[in-house]
Write a protein that holds these residues in place. Sequence first.
Motif, PDB file in Angstrom:
ATOM      1  N   GLN A  71      13.527   6.479  -7.553  1.00  8.40           N
ATOM      2  CA  GLN A  71      12.146   6.430  -7.072  1.00  8.40           C
ATOM      3  C   GLN A  71      12.024   5.452  -5.904  1.00  8.40           C
ATOM      4  O   GLN A  71      12.743   4.463  -5.850  1.00  8.40           O
ATOM      5  CB  GLN A  71      11.202   5.970  -8.187  1.00  8.40           C
ATOM      6  N   PRO A  72      11.090   5.692  -4.979  1.00  6.45           N
ATOM      7  CA  PRO A  72      10.826   4.692  -3.946  1.00  6.45           C
ATOM      8  C   PRO A  72      10.280   3.421  -4.602  1.00  6.45           C
ATOM      9  O   PRO A  72       9.384   3.503  -5.450  1.00  6.45           O
ATOM     10  CB  PRO A  72       9.763   5.338  -3.059  1.00  6.45           C
ATOM     11  N   LEU A  73      10.829   2.257  -4.250  1.00  8.12           N
ATOM     12  CA  LEU A  73      10.398   1.009  -4.870  1.00  8.12           C
ATOM     13  C   LEU A  73       8.923   0.751  -4.608  1.00  8.12           C
ATOM     14  O   LEU A  73       8.171   0.435  -5.518  1.00  8.12           O
ATOM     15  CB  LEU A  73      11.235  -0.169  -4.381  1.00  8.12           C
ATOM     16  N   LEU A  74       8.527   0.900  -3.349  1.00 11.23           N
ATOM     17  CA  LEU A  74       7.128   0.677  -3.001  1.00 11.23           C
ATOM     18  C   LEU A  74       6.375   1.992  -3.070  1.00 11.23           C
ATOM     19  O   LEU A  74       6.741   2.957  -2.426  1.00 11.23           O
ATOM     20  CB  LEU A  74       7.009   0.063  -1.600  1.00 11.23           C
ATOM     21  N   GLY A  75       5.360   2.010  -3.874  1.00 13.18           N
ATOM     22  CA  GLY A  75       4.555   3.215  -4.024  1.00 13.18           C
ATOM     23  C   GLY A  75       4.750   3.847  -5.397  1.00 13.18           C
ATOM     24  O   GLY A  75       3.817   3.955  -6.162  1.00 13.18           O
ATOM     25  N   GLU A  76       5.988   4.239  -5.707  1.00 11.31           N
ATOM     26  CA  GLU A  76       6.248   4.910  -6.982  1.00 11.31           C
ATOM     27  C   GLU A  76       6.549   3.926  -8.112  1.00 11.31           C
ATOM     28  O   GLU A  76       6.194   4.169  -9.254  1.00 11.31           O
ATOM     29  CB  GLU A  76       7.407   5.903  -6.845  1.00 11.31           C
ATOM     30  N   VAL A  77       7.230   2.823  -7.808  1.00 11.53           N
ATOM     31  CA  VAL A  77       7.544   1.832  -8.832  1.00 11.53           C
ATOM     32  C   VAL A  77       6.523   0.703  -8.767  1.00 11.53           C
ATOM     33  O   VAL A  77       5.803   0.460  -9.724  1.00 11.53           O
ATOM     34  CB  VAL A  77       8.989   1.290  -8.675  1.00 11.53           C
ATOM     35  N   PHE A  78       6.455   0.010  -7.642  1.00  9.49           N
ATOM     36  CA  PHE A  78       5.458  -1.042  -7.439  1.00  9.49           C
ATOM     37  C   PHE A  78       4.401  -0.515  -6.479  1.00  9.49           C
ATOM     38  O   PHE A  78       4.722  -0.046  -5.401  1.00  9.49           O
ATOM     39  CB  PHE A  78       6.080  -2.301  -6.820  1.00  9.49           C
ATOM     40  N   GLY A  79       3.153  -0.608  -6.864  1.00  2.15           N
ATOM     41  CA  GLY A  79       2.082  -0.177  -5.969  1.00  2.15           C
ATOM     42  C   GLY A  79       0.796   0.013  -6.725  1.00  2.15           C
ATOM     43  O   GLY A  79       0.734  -0.139  -7.949  1.00  2.15           O
ATOM     44  N   THR A  80      -0.241   0.364  -6.021  1.00  4.51           N
ATOM     45  CA  THR A  80      -1.556   0.511  -6.661  1.00  4.51           C
ATOM     46  C   THR A  80      -1.588   1.695  -7.611  1.00  4.51           C
ATOM     47  O   THR A  80      -2.368   1.709  -8.553  1.00  4.51           O
ATOM     48  CB  THR A  80      -2.661   0.653  -5.611  1.00  4.51           C
TER      49      THR A  80
END
Length: 86
Positions: A71-80
């Motif tokens: 998964q993309p770290l930013l957006g899918e894992v960490f993000g709003t």
Amino acid sequence: GNLLGLDLLGQDASESRHVLDQLAVMSDDNTALLMRSPSPVITLDEHGIVKQWNPAISRLTGLAPGSAVGQPLLGEVFGTRGLLRV
């Protein structure tokens, strides 16, 4: 349709194979170190996709590696709207 000539080129690839074998061993060693590390570690590819998620980051976040790897770290894992909302 007669064959008029044939050129062949050969190359000894044993040295290249040896280097590839050494790189594979180094990669395995790095993975083993990562998995035993008491520190949380995430590895990403050049596109920001999670490649490795060690047990320490799982304990910290409560997120299993199977949920984060790929998964993309930013957006899918960490993000709003990610798995771990920030």
